[in-house]
Design a protein around this motif. Structure first.
Motif, PDB file in Angstrom:
ATOM      1  N   TYR A 446      19.725  54.774  28.424  1.00 14.14           N
ATOM      2  CA  TYR A 446      21.183  54.771  28.276  1.00 14.14           C
ATOM      3  C   TYR A 446      21.845  54.505  29.633  1.00 14.14           C
ATOM      4  CZ  TYR A 446      20.061  56.957  23.808  1.00 14.14           C
ATOM      5  OH  TYR A 446      19.555  57.214  22.572  1.00 14.14           O
ATOM      6  N   GLY A 447      21.280  55.043  30.690  1.00 13.83           N
ATOM      7  CA  GLY A 447      21.818  54.791  32.026  1.00 13.83           C
ATOM      8  C   GLY A 447      21.670  53.343  32.426  1.00 13.83           C
ATOM      9  N   ILE A 448      20.520  52.738  32.099  1.00  8.72           N
ATOM     10  CA  ILE A 448      20.335  51.315  32.404  1.00  8.72           C
ATOM     11  C   ILE A 448      21.331  50.471  31.614  1.00  8.72           C
ATOM     12  CG2 ILE A 448      18.722  49.385  32.288  1.00  8.72           C
ATOM     13  CD1 ILE A 448      16.455  51.338  32.682  1.00  8.72           C
ATOM     14  N   GLY A 449      21.527  50.812  30.331  1.00 10.49           N
ATOM     15  CA  GLY A 449      22.513  50.082  29.535  1.00 10.49           C
ATOM     16  C   GLY A 449      23.913  50.219  30.095  1.00 10.49           C
ATOM     17  N   LEU A 450      24.248  51.435  30.549  1.00 10.26           N
ATOM     18  CA  LEU A 450      25.563  51.644  31.139  1.00 10.26           C
ATOM     19  C   LEU A 450      25.729  50.823  32.418  1.00 10.26           C
ATOM     20  CD1 LEU A 450      28.259  53.204  31.272  1.00 10.26           C
ATOM     21  CD2 LEU A 450      27.035  55.016  32.496  1.00 10.26           C
ATOM     22  N   GLY A 451      24.700  50.817  33.252  1.00 10.45           N
ATOM     23  CA  GLY A 451      24.768  50.026  34.481  1.00 10.45           C
ATOM     24  C   GLY A 451      24.873  48.541  34.202  1.00 10.45           C
ATOM     25  N   PHE A 452      24.137  48.052  33.199  1.00 11.64           N
ATOM     26  CA  PHE A 452      24.184  46.634  32.844  1.00 11.64           C
ATOM     27  C   PHE A 452      25.570  46.232  32.351  1.00 11.64           C
ATOM     28  CE2 PHE A 452      23.317  43.227  29.647  1.00 11.64           C
ATOM     29  CZ  PHE A 452      22.974  42.235  30.562  1.00 11.64           C
ATOM     30  N   VAL A 453      26.172  47.071  31.532  1.00  8.37           N
ATOM     31  CA  VAL A 453      27.521  46.781  31.037  1.00  8.37           C
ATOM     32  C   VAL A 453      28.524  46.760  32.184  1.00  8.37           C
ATOM     33  CG1 VAL A 453      29.407  47.681  29.624  1.00  8.37           C
ATOM     34  CG2 VAL A 453      27.083  47.639  28.715  1.00  8.37           C
ATOM     35  N   CYS A 454      28.398  47.699  33.113  1.00  6.28           N
ATOM     36  CA  CYS A 454      29.309  47.727  34.270  1.00  6.28           C
ATOM     37  C   CYS A 454      29.160  46.465  35.110  1.00  6.28           C
ATOM     38  CB  CYS A 454      29.040  48.970  35.121  1.00  6.28           C
ATOM     39  SG  CYS A 454      29.525  50.519  34.352  1.00  6.28           S
ATOM     40  N   ILE A 455      27.919  45.998  35.287  1.00  5.36           N
ATOM     41  CA  ILE A 455      27.693  44.769  36.054  1.00  5.36           C
ATOM     42  C   ILE A 455      28.329  43.577  35.346  1.00  5.36           C
ATOM     43  CG2 ILE A 455      25.927  43.152  36.850  1.00  5.36           C
ATOM     44  CD1 ILE A 455      24.102  45.551  37.356  1.00  5.36           C
ATOM     45  N   LEU A 456      28.172  43.496  34.006  1.00  8.69           N
ATOM     46  CA  LEU A 456      28.766  42.383  33.263  1.00  8.69           C
ATOM     47  C   LEU A 456      30.287  42.412  33.342  1.00  8.69           C
ATOM     48  CD1 LEU A 456      26.632  42.041  29.999  1.00  8.69           C
ATOM     49  CD2 LEU A 456      26.716  40.505  31.965  1.00  8.69           C
ATOM     50  N   ILE A 457      30.867  43.599  33.216  1.00 10.99           N
ATOM     51  CA  ILE A 457      32.329  43.708  33.311  1.00 10.99           C
ATOM     52  C   ILE A 457      32.810  43.274  34.685  1.00 10.99           C
ATOM     53  CG2 ILE A 457      34.260  45.344  33.313  1.00 10.99           C
ATOM     54  CD1 ILE A 457      32.780  46.926  31.170  1.00 10.99           C
ATOM     55  N   HIS A 458      32.088  43.698  35.715  1.00  9.73           N
ATOM     56  CA  HIS A 458      32.486  43.322  37.075  1.00  9.73           C
ATOM     57  C   HIS A 458      32.362  41.818  37.282  1.00  9.73           C
ATOM     58  CE1 HIS A 458      33.020  43.563  41.389  1.00  9.73           C
ATOM     59  NE2 HIS A 458      31.865  42.948  41.563  1.00  9.73           N
ATOM     60  N   LEU A 459      31.268  41.218  36.790  1.00  5.16           N
ATOM     61  CA  LEU A 459      31.082  39.778  36.953  1.00  5.16           C
ATOM     62  C   LEU A 459      32.183  38.992  36.248  1.00  5.16           C
ATOM     63  CD1 LEU A 459      27.207  39.422  36.515  1.00  5.16           C
ATOM     64  CD2 LEU A 459      28.517  39.040  38.605  1.00  5.16           C
ATOM     65  N   ASN A 460      32.594  39.453  35.072  1.00  8.56           N
ATOM     66  CA  ASN A 460      33.645  38.747  34.332  1.00  8.56           C
ATOM     67  C   ASN A 460      35.024  38.950  34.948  1.00  8.56           C
ATOM     68  OD1 ASN A 460      32.745  37.402  31.587  1.00  8.56           O
ATOM     69  ND2 ASN A 460      31.454  39.198  31.879  1.00  8.56           N
ATOM     70  N   SER A 461      35.182  39.975  35.796  1.00  6.41           N
ATOM     71  CA  SER A 461      36.476  40.199  36.447  1.00  6.41           C
ATOM     72  C   SER A 461      36.593  39.480  37.782  1.00  6.41           C
ATOM     73  CB  SER A 461      36.696  41.704  36.668  1.00  6.41           C
ATOM     74  OG  SER A 461      35.765  42.215  37.619  1.00  6.41           O
ATOM     75  N   LEU A 462      35.480  38.975  38.294  1.00  5.66           N
ATOM     76  CA  LEU A 462      35.508  38.321  39.604  1.00  5.66           C
ATOM     77  C   LEU A 462      36.144  36.933  39.511  1.00  5.66           C
ATOM     78  CD1 LEU A 462      32.044  39.116  41.288  1.00  5.66           C
ATOM     79  CD2 LEU A 462      34.297  39.896  41.994  1.00  5.66           C
ATOM     80  N   ARG A 463      36.752  36.529  40.616  1.00  6.75           N
ATOM     81  CA  ARG A 463      37.295  35.184  40.778  1.00  6.75           C
ATOM     82  C   ARG A 463      36.878  34.647  42.138  1.00  6.75           C
ATOM     83  NH1 ARG A 463      38.095  36.060  36.259  1.00  6.75           N
ATOM     84  NH2 ARG A 463      39.946  35.748  34.962  1.00  6.75           N
ATOM     85  N   SER A 464      36.662  33.358  42.187  1.00  9.05           N
ATOM     86  CA  SER A 464      36.426  32.673  43.455  1.00  9.05           C
ATOM     87  C   SER A 464      37.488  31.593  43.599  1.00  9.05           C
ATOM     88  CB  SER A 464      35.017  32.061  43.499  1.00  9.05           C
ATOM     89  OG  SER A 464      34.817  31.320  44.686  1.00  9.05           O
ATOM     90  N   PHE A 465      38.505  31.875  44.389  1.00  4.44           N
ATOM     91  CA  PHE A 465      39.652  30.985  44.561  1.00  4.44           C
ATOM     92  C   PHE A 465      40.266  30.632  43.206  1.00  4.44           C
ATOM     93  CE2 PHE A 465      37.887  30.828  48.670  1.00  4.44           C
ATOM     94  CZ  PHE A 465      38.913  30.465  49.541  1.00  4.44           C
ATOM     95  N   GLY A 466      40.386  31.658  42.353  1.00  5.72           N
ATOM     96  CA  GLY A 466      41.024  31.490  41.062  1.00  5.72           C
ATOM     97  C   GLY A 466      40.119  31.042  39.948  1.00  5.72           C
ATOM     98  N   ILE A 467      38.863  30.661  40.264  1.00  6.39           N
ATOM     99  CA  ILE A 467      37.934  30.196  39.244  1.00  6.39           C
ATOM    100  C   ILE A 467      37.149  31.386  38.700  1.00  6.39           C
ATOM    101  CG2 ILE A 467      35.929  28.728  38.787  1.00  6.39           C
ATOM    102  CD1 ILE A 467      38.478  27.187  39.262  1.00  6.39           C
ATOM    103  N   PRO A 468      37.059  31.564  37.369  1.00  3.37           N
ATOM    104  CA  PRO A 468      36.264  32.669  36.817  1.00  3.37           C
ATOM    105  C   PRO A 468      34.818  32.593  37.289  1.00  3.37           C
ATOM    106  CG  PRO A 468      37.626  31.688  35.116  1.00  3.37           C
ATOM    107  CD  PRO A 468      37.748  30.804  36.311  1.00  3.37           C
TER     108      PRO A 468
END
Length: 528
Positions: A446-468
Motif C-alpha cells: 500500500y505504501g508503494i502504491g501511495l508513493g507511485f500515485v504521488c509520483i504520477l501526480i507530481h509528474l502530471n503537474s510539472l511544466r517545462s516552459f509551459g509544456i506539460p
C-alpha cells in the motif's frame, strides 16, 4: 493548443541585469588622465600590459591582457599594419586609422568606444585597446587567443554509432559546431551577458519559424532577469530558469553533444549555450526526452524499439525493486512461492536486522561506493567501486550483517540504474528510491502504491516552459506516441512534436519512402 504554452511561473517585466548602476565614465582626451585611470582600475593586476608608442607624432598607449592576446598577430599584423598605414591616413585621427585598418587588417574585429567601461570590457574580453593623446575615443582590436581543449567525444555520453564531436568550454566554438549542422539563415543566435563579475556570455539558439515565439520570449525574459555576481557553469543558469526548482525531476535537458542539440532545434526547441561550460541546456523538455538516447535514432528502427522496452523495464526495476522486496519480505510473504520463501527465510535467518534496515544499509553503502568511484582518479575509480561492492557485499553476508538476497536485489538495482541515458534523471530515481523503501517498510505494498500515485501526480503537474511534462501521454497525442512507445522509421515521423513544432509541423512530405518506389519503377522500365 496554445493554452499549454502558459508558464507555471510568474515573471516581472523584462529588465536590465543591473537596474541601479553607476553612470558610465566618458573617456578623457588627455592620455595621462586615461593612463592614470587605467592604472587605478587595474591596480595589482600584473597581467595587464600598458605599452607606450608613438602614432601620428602623438603619444599612444596600447592596453591588453598578457596571455589572452596572440603576440604574433599583435606584432606582425596589428603594429606592422598600423605603421604601414600611418602615412596613408589623411586625417591624423583615431577614426581615420580605424577606417584604414578595417580595409587592410586581415584579422581581428575593429571597433571604437567612447566610454571607459567599454574600454575595460574590451580589454578583458581579449582585445587590444589603442588610446591616442587628444582623442576622446579608443580603438579596440580583437586579437584574443584563449586556451581551449580540442573537440572530442564526450566521455559521459558515449555512442557505438553516431558523431564523435562534443562541445567544449568556448561558446563560439560550440556555435560553429551547430552552424556546421544547420546551414540555414533561420538558425538564430541571441547573445546575453550574465554575471556582474564574470560577465559570462550566454547564447540562446533556435530555428526561426519552427521555435514558438512565446517560448523564445519566455527564455529571453528568464535570462535577462538573472541577477548574480558570477556564472561559472551552465547549471547556474539552469537553476534560475527551471519552473519548479524543488522537484526531484530535471526540467532542463543537458547534453554535451551538438548532434542532440541540432535534433532538438529541428523539433522547435531552444538551446542555451554558456561560455565556460561544455554542457548545453535544451528547453522545453518532457519526461520522455530524458529516457531516450541519441543512438535510438542512429540504428534501424526495430533495434531501438526493442532496446527502449528493455530500458523502460530496467528503469522501473531501478525505482521499485528494493521497495518491493522489503514490502513482500516484511508484510506479504504469502506472495512468494513456497520454495523461494524458504530459501529467503533461510538466508535471512542469521541477519540481525529487519528487511527495511537491511535495504537502507546496503543502498547507502552502494551510493557511497559509487560516489567514491567518481571522485577517485579515473584509472582506479571504476575498479574501486566494483571491487569494493563485491568485497563488502560478500563480507557482509559472511558476517551475517545482511542477507544474500538483499545484496542481489541492491546489485540488480544498481545495474538497472546504469541503463538510464541521462545522469540527472538517473539521480532522480536514486533519490526517490529511499522514500519508497521507507513507505514499503511501514505500509507494505500500500505504501508503494501511495508513493507511485504521488509520483504520477507530481509528474502530471510539472511544466517545462509551459509544456506539460508528461506530454504526449498526458495530454494524449496519438501522433506523438510514434517516438515514445516505439521508434517509428524516420520516413513515418512526418510531423514535429505537437506543442513545440506547430508553427511548421510538417517534416517529411507524404509518400516519402523512396526505396521501394524507385525499385518498383526500375522493374517496370526493365520489363518494357
Amino acid at each position: 493548443m496554445k493554452k499549454w504554452m502558459r508558464s507555471s511561473r510568474s515573471h516581472k517585466p523584462t529588465q536590465e541585469l543591473n537596474p541601479v548602476s553607476e553612470p558610465k565614465m566618458v573617456m578623457n582626451d588627455k592620455l595621462d588622465a586615461n593612463r592614470e585611470q587605467l592604472e587605478k582600475t587595474f591596480e595589482n593586476c600584473s597581467d595587464i600590459a600598458l605599452q607606450s608608442l608613438v602614432l601620428f607624432g602623438k603619444q599612444t598607449l596600447m592596453v591588453y591582457v598578457d596571455g589572452m592576446v596572440d603576440k604574433m598577430l599583435l606584432e606582425h599584423e596589428l603594429l606592422q599594419t598600423v605603421r604601414d598605414n600611418e602615412s596613408k591616413c589623411e586625417a591624423k585621427s583615431l577614426l581615420s586609422l580605424a577606417e584604414q585598418l578595417r580595409h587592410t587588417l586581415r584579422v581581428g574585429q575593429i571597433r571604437t568606444a567612447d566610454t571607459f567601461d567599454a574600454l575595460v570590457k574590451g580589454v578583458l574580453d581579449g582585445g587590444v585597446a589603442i588610446v591616442l593623446d587628444g582623442e576622446p575615443s579608443v580603438l579596440i582590436v580583437g586579437l584574443e587567443r584563449l586556451p581551449s581543449r580540442s573537440v572530442e567525444e564526450p566521455e559521459a555520453e558515449p555512442l557505438i554509432r553516431g558523431p564523435r564531436e562534443g562541445f567544449i568550454e568556448q561558446v563560439q566554438t560550440n556555435i560553429i559546431l551547430l552552424r556546421k549542422r544547420l546551414k540555414t539563415p533561420r538558425f538564430k543566435i541571441e547573445s546575453f551577458t550574465v554575471g556582474e563579475l564574470t560577465q559570462t556570455k550566454v547564447a540562446v539558439v533556435y530555428i526561426d519559424g519552427i521555435a514558438t515565439d512565446s517560448v523564445v520570449q519566455e527564455v529571453r525574459e528568464r535570462i535577462t532577469q538573472i541577477e548574480i555576481d558570477g556564472v561559472i557553469e551552465s547549471n547556474y543558469i539552469e537553476e534560475f530558469i527551471e519552473d519548479m526548482p524543488f522537484s526531484p525531476f530535471p526540467q532542463v535537458h543537458t547534453t554535451e553533444r551538438p548532434d542532440i542539440v541540432a535534433a532538438n532545434l529541428l523539433e522547435g526547441k531552444i538551446a542555451i549555450l554558456v561560455d565556460g561550460s561544455p554542457a548545453a541546456l535544451i528547453v522545453p523538455i518532457t519526461f520522455w526526452n530524458l529516457l531516450l538516447s541519441a543512438e535510438d535514432y542512429y540504428e534501424r528502427f526495430l533495434i531501438p524499439t526493442f532496446i527502449r522496452y528493455i530500458r523502460f523495464g530496467f528503469i522501473l526495476i531501478s525505482l521499485f525493486l528494493p521497495s518491493l522486496y522489503v514490502a513482500v519480505a516484511a508484510f506479504h510473504p504469502e506472495m512468494i512461492p513456497t520454495n523461494l520463501l524458504l530459501s529467503i527465510a533461510g538466508a535471512r535467518e542469521a541477519s540481525p536486522f529487519p528487511a527495511l534496515a537491511e535495504a537502507l544499509l546496503m543502498e547507502i553503502t552502494f551510493e557511497g561506493l559509487r560516489e567514491a568511484g567518481v571522485r577517485l582518479p579515473r584509472q582506479v575509480g571504476s575498479a574501486v567501486s566494483i571491487v569494493g561492492g563485491l568485497v563488502i557485499g560478500q563480507a557482509a553476508v559472511q558476517a551475517g550483517i545482511v542477507s544474500a538476497p538483499m545484496v542481489i536485489v541492491v546489485s540488480i538495482t544498481a545495474i538497472a540504474n546504469f541503463t538510464i541515458p541521462r545522469f540527472n534523471f538517473a539521480f532522480s530515481t536514486r533519490l526517490l528510491r529511499f522514500p519508497l523503501i521507507l513507505l514499503a517498510g511501514t505500509l507494505g505494498l500500500y505504501g508503494i502504491g501511495l508513493g507511485f500515485v504521488c509520483i504520477l501526480i507530481h509528474l502530471n503537474s510539472l511544466r517545462s516552459f509551459g509544456i506539460p511534462y508528461f506530454e504526449p501521454v498526458a495530454p494524449l497525442s496519438i501522433g506523438g506516441l510514434k517516438d515514445i512507445l516505439f521508434r517509428a522509421p524516420h520516413w513515418a515521423m512526418k510531423l514535429r512534436p505537437r506543442l513545440t513544432g506547430y508553427n511548421e509541423p510538417l517534416r517529411v512530405p507524404s509518400g516519402q519512402r523512396p526505396g521501394p518506389n524507385q525499385s518498383h519503377e526500375t522493374d517496370k522500365k526493365e520489363g518494357q
